[in-house]
Motif scaffolding. Structure first.
Motif, mmCIF file in Angstrom:
data_model
loop_
_atom_site.group_PDB
_atom_site.id
_atom_site.type_symbol
_atom_site.label_atom_id
_atom_site.label_comp_id
_atom_site.label_asym_id
_atom_site.label_seq_id
_atom_site.Cartn_x
_atom_site.Cartn_y
_atom_site.Cartn_z
ATOM 1 N N ASP A 25 0.831 -1.201 0.000
ATOM 2 C CA ASP A 25 0.000 0.000 0.000
ATOM 3 C C ASP A 25 0.867 1.253 0.000
ATOM 4 O OD1 ASP A 25 -2.563 1.381 0.152
ATOM 5 O OD2 ASP A 25 -1.954 1.900 2.205
ATOM 6 N N LEU A 26 1.929 1.261 0.768
ATOM 7 C CA LEU A 26 2.837 2.412 0.793
ATOM 8 C C LEU A 26 3.514 2.590 -0.561
ATOM 9 C CD1 LEU A 26 4.112 4.677 2.477
ATOM 10 C CD2 LEU A 26 5.897 3.054 3.122
ATOM 11 N N VAL A 27 3.928 1.502 -1.185
ATOM 12 C CA VAL A 27 4.538 1.588 -2.515
ATOM 13 C C VAL A 27 3.524 2.146 -3.511
ATOM 14 C CG1 VAL A 27 5.508 0.232 -4.415
ATOM 15 C CG2 VAL A 27 6.233 -0.220 -2.072
ATOM 16 N N ASP A 28 2.282 1.703 -3.438
ATOM 17 C CA ASP A 28 1.239 2.231 -4.326
ATOM 18 C C ASP A 28 1.003 3.719 -4.089
ATOM 19 O OD1 ASP A 28 0.835 -0.118 -5.714
ATOM 20 O OD2 ASP A 28 -0.846 -0.767 -4.451
ATOM 21 N N GLN A 29 1.067 4.168 -2.844
ATOM 22 C CA GLN A 29 0.934 5.597 -2.551
ATOM 23 C C GLN A 29 2.059 6.390 -3.197
ATOM 24 O OE1 GLN A 29 0.623 6.314 1.653
ATOM 25 N NE2 GLN A 29 -1.196 5.040 1.859
ATOM 26 N N TYR A 30 3.269 5.878 -3.108
ATOM 27 C CA TYR A 30 4.393 6.553 -3.762
ATOM 28 C C TYR A 30 4.216 6.565 -5.279
ATOM 29 C CZ TYR A 30 7.112 6.847 0.544
ATOM 30 O OH TYR A 30 7.552 7.155 1.803
ATOM 31 N N ARG A 31 3.683 5.485 -5.826
ATOM 32 C CA ARG A 31 3.446 5.452 -7.271
ATOM 33 C C ARG A 31 2.429 6.505 -7.676
ATOM 34 N NH1 ARG A 31 4.602 1.108 -10.719
ATOM 35 N NH2 ARG A 31 3.662 2.645 -12.091
ATOM 36 N N GLN A 33 1.960 9.269 -6.286
ATOM 37 C CA GLN A 33 2.585 10.587 -6.143
ATOM 38 C C GLN A 33 3.546 10.887 -7.285
ATOM 39 O OE1 GLN A 33 4.454 10.735 -2.296
ATOM 40 N NE2 GLN A 33 2.523 10.530 -1.198
ATOM 41 N N GLY A 34 3.732 9.940 -8.195
ATOM 42 C CA GLY A 34 4.560 10.189 -9.360
ATOM 43 C C GLY A 34 5.914 9.511 -9.344
ATOM 44 N N TYR A 35 6.210 8.705 -8.337
ATOM 45 C CA TYR A 35 7.472 7.973 -8.300
ATOM 46 C C TYR A 35 7.445 6.885 -9.367
ATOM 47 C CZ TYR A 35 8.913 9.849 -3.725
ATOM 48 O OH TYR A 35 9.313 10.647 -2.694
ATOM 49 N N GLY A 36 8.615 6.521 -9.873
ATOM 50 C CA GLY A 36 8.731 5.376 -10.762
ATOM 51 C C GLY A 36 8.615 4.095 -9.954
ATOM 52 N N VAL A 37 8.564 2.978 -10.656
ATOM 53 C CA VAL A 37 8.384 1.690 -9.984
ATOM 54 C C VAL A 37 9.528 1.417 -9.008
ATOM 55 C CG1 VAL A 37 8.228 -0.802 -10.314
ATOM 56 C CG2 VAL A 37 7.062 0.723 -11.887
ATOM 57 N N VAL A 38 10.742 1.496 -9.491
ATOM 58 C CA VAL A 38 11.897 1.155 -8.661
ATOM 59 C C VAL A 38 12.043 2.146 -7.508
ATOM 60 C CG1 VAL A 38 14.400 0.857 -8.655
ATOM 61 C CG2 VAL A 38 13.059 0.028 -10.581
ATOM 62 N N GLU A 39 11.860 3.427 -7.781
ATOM 63 C CA GLU A 39 11.981 4.428 -6.720
ATOM 64 C C GLU A 39 10.919 4.228 -5.640
ATOM 65 O OE1 GLU A 39 11.671 5.374 -9.978
ATOM 66 O OE2 GLU A 39 13.777 5.868 -10.384
ATOM 67 N N ALA A 40 9.696 3.902 -6.053
ATOM 68 C CA ALA A 40 8.618 3.673 -5.090
ATOM 69 C C ALA A 40 8.905 2.442 -4.226
ATOM 70 C CB ALA A 40 7.287 3.507 -5.817
ATOM 71 N N VAL A 41 9.432 1.394 -4.846
ATOM 72 C CA VAL A 41 9.743 0.170 -4.099
ATOM 73 C C VAL A 41 10.870 0.427 -3.099
ATOM 74 C CG1 VAL A 41 10.732 -2.144 -4.337
ATOM 75 C CG2 VAL A 41 8.867 -1.429 -5.826
ATOM 76 N N VAL A 42 11.891 1.152 -3.531
ATOM 77 C CA VAL A 42 13.016 1.451 -2.634
ATOM 78 C C VAL A 42 12.560 2.327 -1.473
ATOM 79 C CG1 VAL A 42 15.223 2.663 -2.478
ATOM 80 C CG2 VAL A 42 14.789 1.115 -4.374
#
Length: 141
Positions: A25-31, A33-42
């Protein structure tokens, strides 16, 4: 595998699923917000690392006396679920922090690649591309 060990498995499943859902869910929130896949996962992994480790370590240290059988007369009943939960927490913590983000990134990157190929077949720019120029506004009458 006895009934007490199965009760330990149920406890373990609840903890693992909660940790994984919160991480994704946190990774999806970052996505969003405009983060890329790898950046959101990190970033998601970085922010959830401490809570996941603290949960696992607190449970492991709390169940250690039961797993070692030093709890007294009820140790024969409490020992199997404690051993199951401790072993499962060690394994699931590693899987939650390493395998789940890796699989998420692989799946999402594959989705993006397929969407880009579909858009290229139709002659459209990829979904994440921004237009070079803005369309002019219609003139007011």
């Amino acid at each position: 595998m006895g009934v007490p060990a199965m009760i330990g498995m149920l406890m373990l499943i609840g903890i693992v699923v909660t940790n994984t859902i919160v991480l994704i869910d946190l990774v999806d929130q970052y996505r969003s917000q405009g983060y890329g896949v790898v950046e959101a996962v990190v970033e998601g992994g970085r922010h959830r690392l401490r809570p996941i480790l603290m949960t696992a370590l607190a449970m492991i240290f709390a169940l250690l006396p039961m797993a070692l059988g030093v709890t007294g007369e009820g140790g024969f009943i409490a020992q199997p679920p404690a051993v199951v939960v401790i072993g499962g927490l060690i394994t699931s913590t590693l899987l939650t922090l390493l395998l789940v983000p890796t699989l998420y990134a692989m799946v999402e990157l594959r989705k993006e690649r397929r969407a880009g190929k579909r858009a290229a077949k139709k002659g459209l720019p990829p979904a994440d591309a921004t237009p070079a120029t803005e369309a002019p506004e219609p003139a007011a009458l």
